[in-house]
Design a protein around this motif. Structure first.
Motif, short mmCIF file in Angstrom:
data_model
loop_
_atom_site.label_atom_id
_atom_site.label_comp_id
_atom_site.label_asym_id
_atom_site.label_seq_id
_atom_site.Cartn_x
_atom_site.Cartn_y
_atom_site.Cartn_z
N ILE A 107 -2.01 -1.42 -7.28
CA ILE A 107 -1.41 -0.26 -7.96
C ILE A 107 -2.29 0.17 -9.13
O ILE A 107 -2.51 1.37 -9.35
N THR A 108 -2.78 -0.80 -9.90
CA THR A 108 -3.65 -0.48 -11.03
C THR A 108 -4.85 0.33 -10.57
O THR A 108 -5.20 1.37 -11.15
N ILE A 109 -5.50 -0.12 -9.50
CA ILE A 109 -6.70 0.54 -9.00
C ILE A 109 -6.38 1.95 -8.52
O ILE A 109 -7.11 2.91 -8.83
N GLU A 110 -5.29 2.12 -7.77
CA GLU A 110 -4.95 3.44 -7.24
C GLU A 110 -4.58 4.42 -8.35
O GLU A 110 -4.96 5.59 -8.31
N ILE A 111 -3.85 3.96 -9.35
CA ILE A 111 -3.48 4.83 -10.47
C ILE A 111 -4.73 5.21 -11.27
O ILE A 111 -4.89 6.36 -11.70
N PRO A 156 0.80 -1.22 0.00
CA PRO A 156 0.00 0.00 0.00
C PRO A 156 0.84 1.28 0.00
O PRO A 156 0.45 2.27 -0.63
N LEU A 157 1.98 1.25 0.68
CA LEU A 157 2.85 2.43 0.69
C LEU A 157 3.39 2.71 -0.71
O LEU A 157 3.43 3.86 -1.17
N HIS A 158 3.80 1.66 -1.41
CA HIS A 158 4.27 1.82 -2.80
C HIS A 158 3.13 2.27 -3.70
O HIS A 158 3.33 3.10 -4.60
N GLN A 159 1.95 1.72 -3.49
CA GLN A 159 0.79 2.13 -4.29
C GLN A 159 0.55 3.63 -4.15
O GLN A 159 0.32 4.33 -5.15
N LYS A 160 0.57 4.11 -2.92
CA LYS A 160 0.32 5.52 -2.64
C LYS A 160 1.39 6.40 -3.29
O LYS A 160 1.08 7.42 -3.92
N LYS A 161 2.65 6.02 -3.14
CA LYS A 161 3.75 6.82 -3.68
C LYS A 161 3.67 6.90 -5.20
O LYS A 161 3.82 8.00 -5.79
N LEU A 162 3.42 5.78 -5.84
CA LEU A 162 3.36 5.76 -7.31
C LEU A 162 2.16 6.56 -7.81
O LEU A 162 2.27 7.32 -8.78
N ALA A 163 1.03 6.44 -7.13
CA ALA A 163 -0.16 7.22 -7.53
C ALA A 163 0.10 8.72 -7.39
O ALA A 163 -0.33 9.52 -8.22
N GLU A 164 0.83 9.12 -6.34
CA GLU A 164 1.17 10.54 -6.15
C GLU A 164 2.06 11.03 -7.28
O GLU A 164 1.88 12.14 -7.79
N LEU A 165 3.02 10.22 -7.70
CA LEU A 165 3.91 10.60 -8.80
C LEU A 165 3.13 10.72 -10.11
O LEU A 165 3.39 11.61 -10.93
N VAL A 166 2.18 9.81 -10.31
CA VAL A 166 1.34 9.88 -11.52
C VAL A 166 0.54 11.18 -11.54
O VAL A 166 0.46 11.87 -12.56
N LEU A 167 -0.04 11.55 -10.40
CA LEU A 167 -0.81 12.79 -10.33
C LEU A 167 0.08 13.99 -10.62
O LEU A 167 -0.31 14.92 -11.35
N GLU A 168 1.29 14.00 -10.07
CA GLU A 168 2.23 15.10 -10.34
C GLU A 168 2.50 15.21 -11.83
O GLU A 168 2.57 16.32 -12.39
N ARG A 169 2.64 14.07 -12.49
CA ARG A 169 2.93 14.08 -13.93
C ARG A 169 1.72 14.54 -14.74
O ARG A 169 1.87 15.25 -15.74
N TRP A 170 0.53 14.13 -14.34
CA TRP A 170 -0.67 14.61 -15.01
C TRP A 170 -0.75 16.13 -14.93
O TRP A 170 -0.97 16.83 -15.93
N GLN A 171 -0.55 16.66 -13.70
CA GLN A 171 -0.67 18.10 -13.49
C GLN A 171 0.40 18.87 -14.25
O GLN A 171 0.14 19.98 -14.75
N ALA A 172 1.59 18.31 -14.35
CA ALA A 172 2.67 18.99 -15.06
C ALA A 172 2.40 19.07 -16.55
O ALA A 172 3.01 19.89 -17.26
#
Length: 424
Positions: free
Chosen positions: A370-374, A107-123
């Protein structure tokens, strides 16, 4: 008369052309026609048993009855999985390797990767605001490639992002392909393995510092059951088996956008997120839209199920798409209805978009969380962070093509950042 003579058999000496013509519906068409959960056919010159449904999935994921070694065709290993990757392993060796993947999908990895994906979307929004149109499928592949390489600790210069993302995409696209698509996938696999092997070698030589706990570090220094270090080739294959599936989520994200467009009544429910509607919507996207058509395994030892004798070594295909559209499991399975997951009990065998069974013990994908969180993060971005228009386009998708996705890739225009956002 033997018990197997009572089971439905496909006509003809070989039905490979029928599979190519029918794609995702090949197994389902026949189980519906024969009114049976299993039938015999011949594909690529060998006898194959095809089966579908929750009970079939329970049998298929019994490690005492089935093994994965020898099930994945070489053409799939040379494009999608990589030669001798985790998907082809069994027994203690598989569990040991699976534990490595599980350690990277917590779950910690899921959260971190989802946060990075959101940062990339916003950028990406600044660039999109000045662009005539954006193809979501293409953008998603690059965004996910950037995010997963950053998360994994894999160095990826911006100048290489497009090519690396395209290579991962080509590997995925080659899964059910023949001819040019297959060869493109093989070339992409070779380039990716050479790239990742070089990085693994540099990590082991101390030329690249990998952060402990990262996927790069874990694969570079993983020890096998006998205590030996994975060879460089194998380490590269397994690291790609972390990176590539994340890029593949671009297909689900594109289907999620299509579902949002075709079912606007869902948008207000997503904004309010009553009763965890984001989760239900994402799960329904994974159930309703085509992703994995079927999965294969070989019989480990003779057994009888459903009045059929499964003989040692026979290849068996489990219908993933058909099980996710089985009217015995899902009411009105061909309707998009997220609320169906409000009462879903979380069975390991009735909803199997990324495989079935216990992910700790079977070949069910450990990256499902990870799929679900992303997907949830990306959907939140599309609803709450930007506004856009959807021009007229061909958003249809073929159930013959494996894998498939909306023909247009989902085109968006007049994209603007929302000043006020709602976090989910």
């Amino acid at each position: 008369m033997s018990v197997n003579e009572l089971i439905a058999h496909d006509k003809g000496l070989d039905n490979t052309l029928d599979l190519l013509k029918e794609g995702y519906l090949f197994i389902k068409n026949r189980t519906d026609q024969y009114q049976s959960d299993l039938f015999e056919t011949h594909l690529l010159g060998q006898k194959v048993i095809c089966m579908t449904g929750e009970e079939a999935a329970k049998v298929f994921y019994d490690p005492e009855r089935f093994q994965r070694n020898g099930a994945a065709p070489k053409r799939v290993q040379k494009t999608l999985f990589g030669k001798n990757g985790i998907q082809t392993m069994d027994g203690e060796a598989h569990i040991h390797r699976k534990n490595l993947f599980k350690s990277l999908t917590t779950p910690l990895h899921q959260k971190k990767l989802a946060e990075l994906v959101l940062e990339r979307w916003q950028a990406s929004v600044d660039k999109w605001e000045g662009t005539k149109k954006v193809v979501l499928f293409d953008e998603a592949k690059e965004i996910l490639c950037r995010a997963v390489c950053q998360w994994a600790g894999v160095p990826l210069p911006e100048s290489e992002v497009k090519d690396r993302a395209e290579d991962f995409g080509a590997m995925i696209d080659a899964f059910g392909a023949v001819g040019p698509r297959h060869w493109k996938g093989r070339r992409a696999r070779n380039r990716a393995e050479d790239w990742i092997k070089g990085i693994i070698e540099n990590v082991r030589d101390g030329k690249i510092k990998a952060e402990e706990g990262s996927a790069l570090y874990a694969m570079a220094f993983h020890r096998e059951l006998d205590g030996s270090q994975m060879n460089t080739q194998m380490a590269a294959v397994e690291l790609i088996n972390i990176l590539r599936p994340i890029v593949a989520i671009s297909t689900y994200i594109t289907f999620a956008a299509l579902a949002l467009h075709e079912h606007p009544e869902c948008k207000e429910k997503l904004i309010s997120d009553d009763n965890n509607y984001f989760e239900m919507f994402v799960q329904e996207v994974r159930r309703f839209y085509p992703f994995t058509p079927f999965l294969g395994a070989r019989v480990r030892k003779n057994f009888i199920w459903n009045e059929y004798e499964f003989n040692d070594g026979i290849l068996v295909l489990l219908d993933i798409y058909g099980t996710n559209h089985d009217p015995c499991i899902w009411k009105n399975p061909n309707e998009f209805h997220p609320e169906r997951f409000k009462e879903w009990k979380g069975s390991l065998f009735d909803f199997i978009p990324q495989g079935g069974g216990d992910p700790a013990k079977t070949h069910r994908c450990p990256g499902e969380g990870i799929t679900i969180e992303i997907m949830k993060t990306s959907l939140n971005f599309l609803i709450n962070r930007i506004e856009f228009e959807v021009p007229e386009q061909d958003s249809s998708y073929s159930l013959v093509r494996i894998p498939t996705f909306p023909e247009s890739g989902f085109v968006m225009t007049n994209i603007k950042r929302k000043i006020q956002t709602i976090d989910k």
